[in-house]
Write a protein that holds these residues in place. Structure first.
Motif, mmCIF file in Angstrom:
data_model
loop_
_atom_site.group_PDB
_atom_site.id
_atom_site.type_symbol
_atom_site.label_atom_id
_atom_site.label_comp_id
_atom_site.label_asym_id
_atom_site.label_seq_id
_atom_site.Cartn_x
_atom_site.Cartn_y
_atom_site.Cartn_z
ATOM 1 N N LEU A 22 17.568 -17.033 1.921
ATOM 2 C CA LEU A 22 16.430 -16.205 2.374
ATOM 3 C C LEU A 22 16.967 -14.591 2.001
ATOM 4 C CD1 LEU A 22 13.848 -15.706 3.767
ATOM 5 C CD2 LEU A 22 15.009 -15.540 5.905
ATOM 6 N N GLN A 23 16.016 -13.688 1.545
ATOM 7 C CA GLN A 23 16.534 -12.335 1.053
ATOM 8 C C GLN A 23 15.225 -11.462 1.576
ATOM 9 O OE1 GLN A 23 18.808 -11.910 -2.975
ATOM 10 N NE2 GLN A 23 17.782 -13.840 -2.922
ATOM 11 N N LEU A 24 15.736 -10.313 1.784
ATOM 12 C CA LEU A 24 14.457 -9.292 1.869
ATOM 13 C C LEU A 24 14.402 -8.295 0.482
ATOM 14 C CD1 LEU A 24 12.407 -7.678 3.633
ATOM 15 C CD2 LEU A 24 14.535 -6.123 4.483
ATOM 16 N N ARG A 25 13.537 -8.291 -0.303
ATOM 17 C CA ARG A 25 13.333 -7.627 -1.291
ATOM 18 C C ARG A 25 12.955 -6.198 -0.993
ATOM 19 N NH1 ARG A 25 9.191 -6.224 -5.330
ATOM 20 N NH2 ARG A 25 9.830 -6.475 -7.270
ATOM 21 N N TYR A 26 13.601 -5.257 -0.770
ATOM 22 C CA TYR A 26 13.629 -3.898 -0.431
ATOM 23 C C TYR A 26 13.272 -2.474 -1.077
ATOM 24 C CZ TYR A 26 14.209 -0.040 2.997
ATOM 25 O OH TYR A 26 14.163 1.227 3.776
ATOM 26 N N ILE A 27 12.271 -1.899 -1.101
ATOM 27 C CA ILE A 27 12.045 -0.660 -1.895
ATOM 28 C C ILE A 27 11.763 0.472 -1.046
ATOM 29 C CG2 ILE A 27 10.674 0.220 -3.705
ATOM 30 C CD1 ILE A 27 9.692 -2.243 -4.755
ATOM 31 N N THR A 28 12.711 1.465 -1.453
ATOM 32 C CA THR A 28 12.293 2.739 -0.431
ATOM 33 C C THR A 28 12.619 4.090 -1.251
ATOM 34 O OG1 THR A 28 13.714 3.638 1.563
ATOM 35 C CG2 THR A 28 15.064 2.486 0.054
ATOM 36 N N SER B 184 14.125 0.606 -8.357
ATOM 37 C CA SER B 184 14.288 -0.822 -8.399
ATOM 38 C C SER B 184 14.766 -1.326 -7.019
ATOM 39 C CB SER B 184 15.602 -1.139 -9.235
ATOM 40 O OG SER B 184 15.388 -0.791 -10.429
ATOM 41 N N PRO B 185 14.152 -2.449 -6.600
ATOM 42 C CA PRO B 185 14.396 -3.074 -5.304
ATOM 43 C C PRO B 185 16.043 -3.493 -5.059
ATOM 44 C CG PRO B 185 13.438 -4.719 -6.415
ATOM 45 C CD PRO B 185 13.744 -3.532 -7.555
ATOM 46 N N VAL B 186 16.345 -3.477 -3.767
ATOM 47 C CA VAL B 186 17.671 -4.074 -3.294
ATOM 48 C C VAL B 186 17.299 -5.422 -2.750
ATOM 49 C CG1 VAL B 186 18.797 -1.679 -3.366
ATOM 50 C CG2 VAL B 186 17.652 -2.815 -1.151
ATOM 51 N N SER C 267 8.955 -0.593 1.120
ATOM 52 C CA SER C 267 8.074 -2.130 1.176
ATOM 53 C C SER C 267 9.090 -3.099 1.191
ATOM 54 C CB SER C 267 7.421 -2.253 -0.057
ATOM 55 O OG SER C 267 8.029 -2.434 -1.275
ATOM 56 N N GLY C 268 8.826 -4.075 2.084
ATOM 57 C CA GLY C 268 9.636 -5.221 2.183
ATOM 58 C C GLY C 268 9.140 -6.750 1.914
ATOM 59 N N THR C 269 9.591 -7.842 1.319
ATOM 60 C CA THR C 269 9.207 -8.894 0.891
ATOM 61 C C THR C 269 10.202 -9.980 1.214
ATOM 62 O OG1 THR C 269 7.375 -8.203 -0.276
ATOM 63 C CG2 THR C 269 7.977 -10.297 -0.693
#
Length: 565
Positions: A444-450, A520-522, A556-558
Motif C-alpha cells: 500500500l502506497q499514497l501517490r501524492y502530488i503537491t 511528478s508524484p511521490v 492530490s492523493g490516491t
C-alpha cells in the motif's frame, strides 16, 4: 601386373567425375549462418540467422516475427530496411554500404568455425566495435546491417568488450525463395529520419484522446447530450474539456505513458494544468459538479469557515483522480514572434510525458478523461492528449504493479471558473480523510502530488513550506517540495517578464513546479495500514494572505496497492 595396373588406373579415372559431382552438390554461395549472443560471458537473447543466397542476404532475429525486415544486396552494395505497418503501408530505407561507418583494419587473426578471420575495428556512437571477418569465402554478409556490411563474411562482433554476437554454425544448402523472403515490393522509399520515426512508432500503440482541443475562458460552447462516447464536452466556462473514451485492457509487462502537448493560443501566463479521470463507481461523482455546478458536490467545511466542494472522498463520492499535473509556460508559440531576443530560439510547444503504469488498472474500459487549464483568455491554450502503450515481457509476473487504487483527495480546483473554492484550507487546518482499506491489499502506497501557490513575494509559490503526511496520527512522510531548476526551461517561456537583475520570471525557484514542466508524484509507503478504517492527514504551514491575495496548495492523493486475487 600390367593388366592390373591398367585396371586400377581406369577405376581411378572413372571415379573422378563422381567426386567432382559431389562437390558440385554443395553450393558455396548459399548457406544459413546461425549466431548466438553473449553478455559478460553469459548467453543472452535468442540469437539470429543470416540467410545468404549468392548475392542476396536476409537477417532474421530470433524470437517473435519482427515488423522490420533487413536485407543486403551484395551486387549493388546496398542495405534495405523494410517496415510494414498495421495500416498496410510499407516503408523502405535503402542505404549504400559506403554510407556506413568504415572499419579500421587491424593486425591479428582468429579462427572461427574453421575459418581464419581477420580483425577490424569501428567506433559507432561512442561504442568500440571489434569485428572478425573472412574474405576468403564466396559467402558475404553481416549479422548487423550497420556493422561492416561490405567487409566480407562477419563471424563475430564484440561491442565494448562485453557484448558479443558470434557465429555458431554454417549450414551450406540450397535456399528457397520463401526462406530468403526477398521483398516483392519496397513500398515508399524514405530517408533515415522518416524511416526511424516510422520504426519507433511501430513499436508501441498510440491512443489519441484529445487532438488540438482549445481550453479557453468566455466562449459560448454548446455541449452534446450527456454520456456520449468520443465527443468533447466543455465545462467551467471552457477551462475544462472532458471526453468519455474506451481504453484497452492492460497487458502483462506493458508500460503506459500519458503524453500531453500544449501551446498558447492567446494566453501569456503560466497556468496550473491537470489531466484527470473521473471515477463513477459511487453514487455521486465529479461529473455532477461539472454538469450542475459546484454546489452539487459534497462539501468539506474547514476551520477557517470556508466550504470546499468535491475535494475529499466520502462514503458516496470519490474526487477526480489526477493522472498528471503540469504548468503551462509563459506564452509559448503564440508570443514567439512578438518577443525576439538574439540567440534565443523559442520552443514551438511543450510536451509533458509521464509513466502512469501504476494507474493503468483504473484506465481501461469506458472512462471519463479531462484536461483543465485555469485561464481568463478567449484564445487560451491548445492541447493534444495521447496514451502510449509500450509492450513488455508477457511472461514477466510483476506482482508489485498496482491493480487497486482509491482516489481520496484532490484540492486542485478544476472548476475554478465555475465557482469552486481555492484550496486555502491549510491556513488554520489540515486536510483529513477517512479511508476503508479492503482485505488482501499489499504494498500500500499514497501517490501524492503537491504544489504551492500565491504569486507574490510573500506567497507560497515562492516560499518553501514543509508538507507532512500522517497515517492514524503517526507521521509517515515529510519533505519540502521545491524546484530550483526552473531556469532550464527559459526557451519555453517567450512572454516571461525580465527583471532588472537579469533574471526572468520563469527562472525563479518555486514550490515544486516550474513554468513549462510536470510535477511528478511521490510514492509514500504505508506498510502499517491494515484492512479496516484509517485516517490520513496532510499538514502544510500555509502562509498568511496579503490584501486580496492568498496562498493555497493543490494536493492530490490516491492510494494504490496490489489486491491479492
Amino acid at each position: 601386373m600390367k593388366g592390373l595396373l591398367v585396371l586400377l588406373t581406369g577405376l581411378a579415372i572413372a571415379a573422378q567425375p563422381v567426386q567432382a559431382q559431389k562437390k558440385k552438390n554443395i553450393d558455396s554461395s548459399a548457406a544459413i549462418i546461425t549466431y548466438g549472443m553473449r553478455s559478460n560471458g553469459k548467453e543472452s537473447g535468442s540469437g539470429l540467422q543470416l540467410i545468404i543466397d549468392h548475392n542476396r542476404a536476409h537477417i532474421i532475429p530470433g524470437g517473435p516475427a519482427p515488423k522490420e525486415q533487413q536485407y543486403l544486396d551484395l551486387t549493388e552494395k546496398n542495405t534495405y530496411q523494410v517496415l510494414g505497418t498495421p495500416n498496410g503501408n510499407i516503408y523502405t530505407l535503402k542505404k549504400p554500404f559506403g554510407e556506413y561507418t568504415q572499419a579500421e583494419l587491424l593486425s591479428g587473426t582468429d579462427t572461427i568455425l574453421g575459418q581464419v578471420c581477420k580483425k577490424a575495428r569501428l567506433f559507432i556512437r561512442s561504442n568500440t566495435i571489434e569485428v572478425w571477418y573472412t574474405d576468403k569465402l564466396a559467402l558475404k554478409g553481416t549479422p548487423n546491417l550497420t556493422i561492416a556490411p561490405g567487409l566480407g563474411l562477419v563471424l563475430k562482433i564484440v561491442r565494448n568488450g562485453n557484448s558479443e554476437t558470434y557465429a555458431k554454425q554454417i549450414t551450406y544448402r540450397k535456399i528457397t525463395p520463401a526462406e530468403l523472403a526477398w521483398p516483392s515490393q519496397f513500398g515508399q522509399q524514405v530517408d533515415d529520419a522518416a524511416y526511424m520515426r516510422e520504426v519507433i512508432d511501430s513499436r508501441y500503440t498510440t491512443l489519441p484522446v484529445f487532438e488540438q482541443e482549445q481550453i479557453s475562458w468566455g466562449n459560448n460552447n454548446t455541449n452534446p447530450a450527456d454520456n456520449q462516447t468520443g465527443l468533447t464536452y466543455h465545462y467551467a466556462g471552457g477551462t475544462v474539456i472532458l471526453k468519455k473514451v474506451k481504453l484497452p485492457a492492460s497487458k502483462k509487462g506493458e508500460t503506459m505513458f500519458a503524453e500531453l502537448v500544449q501551446y498558447s493560443n492567446g494566453d501569456a501566463y503560466d497556468r496550473t494544468g491537470s489531466v484527470f479521470m473521473i471515477p463513477t463507481d459511487k453514487a455521486a461523482s465529479f461529473l455532477d459538479g461539472l454538469r450542475k455546478g459546484a454546489a452539487a458536490l459534497p462539501v468539506f467545511t474547514a476551520r477557517n469557515g470556508k466550504q470546499y466542494q468535491g475535494m475529499v472522498a466520502t462514503d458516496n463520492y470519490l474526487p477526480a483522480l489526477e493522472i498528471l499535473r503540469f504548468f503551462t509556460p509563459f506564452g509559448v508559440h503564440h508570443f514567439n514572434d512578438q518577443v525576439k531576443i538574439k540567440g534565443y530560439h523559442w520552443a514551438d510547444s511543450v510536451m509533458y510525458k509521464q509513466d502512469i503504469t501504476e494507474l493503468q488498472h483504473r484506465l481501461q474500459g469506458e472512462v471519463w478523461l479531462g484536461v483543465y487549464i485555469g485561464n481568463y483568455d478567449k484564445g487560451g491554450h491548445k492541447v493534444s492528449l495521447r496514451f502510449k502503450y509500450y509492450p513488455g515481457d508477457a511472461e514477466d509476473e510483476n506482482t508489485s504493479t498496482p491493480n487497486w487504487s482509491l482516489p481520496i483527495f484532490n484540492t486542485t480546483n478544476l472548476m475554478e471558473m465555475a465557482g469552486q473554492e481555492y484550496p486555502s484550507l491549510f491556513d488554520k487546518d489540515s486536510l483529513t480523510v477517512t479511508v476503508n482499506i479492503p482485505e488482501g491489499i499489499r504494498n500500500l502506497q499514497l501517490r501524492y502530488i503537491t504544489t504551492g501557490h500565491g504569486g507574490w513575494g510573500g506567497g507560497d509559490e515562492f516560499n518553501p513550506r514543509q508538507n507532512e503526511i500522517f497515517a492514524d496520527g503517526k507521521r509517515v512522510y515529510h519533505f519540502i517540495p521545491w524546484r530550483t531548476d526552473c531556469g532550464t526551461y527559459r526557451l519555453s517561456n517567450p512572454a516571461s517578464g525580465n527583471f532588472g537583475n537579469g533574471l526572468s520570471s520563469s527562472d525563479l525557484s518555486r514550490s515544486n513546479w516550474c513554468p513549462g514542466t510536470l510535477t511528478s508524484p511521490v510514492f509514500i509507503s504505508l506498510p502499517d495500514m491494515t484492512p479496516g478504517i484509517h485516517t490520513i492527514r496532510v499538514a502544510i504551514p500555509q502562509g498568511a494572505p496579503a490584501g486580496t491575495s492568498q496562498s493555497f496548495w493543490d494536493v492530490s492523493g490516491t492510494l494504490i496497492g496490489t489486491l491479492k486475487k
